[in-house]
Design a protein around this motif. Structure first.
Motif, mmCIF file in Angstrom:
data_model
loop_
_atom_site.group_PDB
_atom_site.id
_atom_site.type_symbol
_atom_site.label_atom_id
_atom_site.label_comp_id
_atom_site.label_asym_id
_atom_site.label_seq_id
_atom_site.Cartn_x
_atom_site.Cartn_y
_atom_site.Cartn_z
ATOM 1 N N GLU A 50 0.588 6.727 -6.815
ATOM 2 C CA GLU A 50 -0.605 7.539 -7.072
ATOM 3 C C GLU A 50 -0.307 9.025 -6.918
ATOM 4 O OE1 GLU A 50 -4.818 7.924 -4.932
ATOM 5 O OE2 GLU A 50 -4.502 6.013 -5.963
ATOM 6 N N LYS A 51 0.375 9.393 -5.833
ATOM 7 C CA LYS A 51 0.665 10.806 -5.575
ATOM 8 C C LYS A 51 1.675 11.387 -6.568
ATOM 9 C CE LYS A 51 -2.006 11.241 -2.071
ATOM 10 N NZ LYS A 51 -3.316 11.771 -2.310
ATOM 11 N N PRO A 85 0.810 -1.222 0.000
ATOM 12 C CA PRO A 85 0.000 0.000 0.000
ATOM 13 C C PRO A 85 0.846 1.277 0.000
ATOM 14 C CG PRO A 85 -0.170 -1.113 2.121
ATOM 15 C CD PRO A 85 0.565 -2.033 1.196
ATOM 16 N N TRP A 110 0.474 4.125 -2.812
ATOM 17 C CA TRP A 110 0.237 5.518 -2.432
ATOM 18 C C TRP A 110 1.260 6.448 -3.093
ATOM 19 C CZ3 TRP A 110 3.172 9.014 0.472
ATOM 20 C CH2 TRP A 110 2.505 10.193 0.830
#
Length: 150
Positions: free
Chosen positions: A120-121, A113, A117
């Motif tokens: 994605e950012k 995860p 994350w």
């Protein structure tokens, strides 16, 4: 130079190195079971590679860039992109999860995860913003029709 270091494969390689090191030097006797862990890990890695190859093939067919932060020539909506908007990043995540299972790196599971994350950012949101500005209504329809991940 920084733009060539700050790319998703480098982030994936870093996460894989951390998971491997954890499995080698800090396993604490934990594992997933050699046979099942390796089998499931292999399936995830294989699935991740298939996603990446399908996406790269479709992007090449559409004559647009596969490189993050470069201007997309087209909004690819066919092939694997009709199922997920980010098949390459999803493939990277499956590869990481698969190798963690394969190596029995139980303590490295939180890397999955965290990796997702970071990707994605750093990459997904800026790319989506660019596509939203460049392709406007087409991208709006596409994003309503196809989910970001699965």
């Amino acid at each position: 130079m920084r733009k060539w270091i700050d790319i998703p494969p480098v982030w994936l390689l870093g996460a894989l190195c951390l998971a491997w090191a954890q499995a080698q030097y800090l396993s604490l006797g934990l594992g997933f079971g050699t046979t099942w862990g390796r089998f499931l890990g292999g399936l995830l890695v294989g699935g991740g590679l298939v996603l990446i190859l399908l996406a790269a093939s479709e992007m090449r067919r559409q004559r647009t860039t596969i490189l993050p932060r470069q201007q997309a020539a087209r909004l690819v909506q066919s092939g694997i992109f009709s199922r997920t908007r980010n098949p390459i990043y999803l493939g990277d995540t499956l590869i990481l999860a698969g190798m963690i299972l394969y190596w029995g790196a139980v303590l490295s599971l939180p890397l999955v995860p965290i990796f997702l994350w970071v990707i994605e950012k750093r990459f997904v949101l800026p790319e989506e913003d660019h596509l939203r500005r460049k392709f406007r209504a087409d991208y709006a329809r596409y994003s309503l029709k196809v989910r970001r991940w699965v």
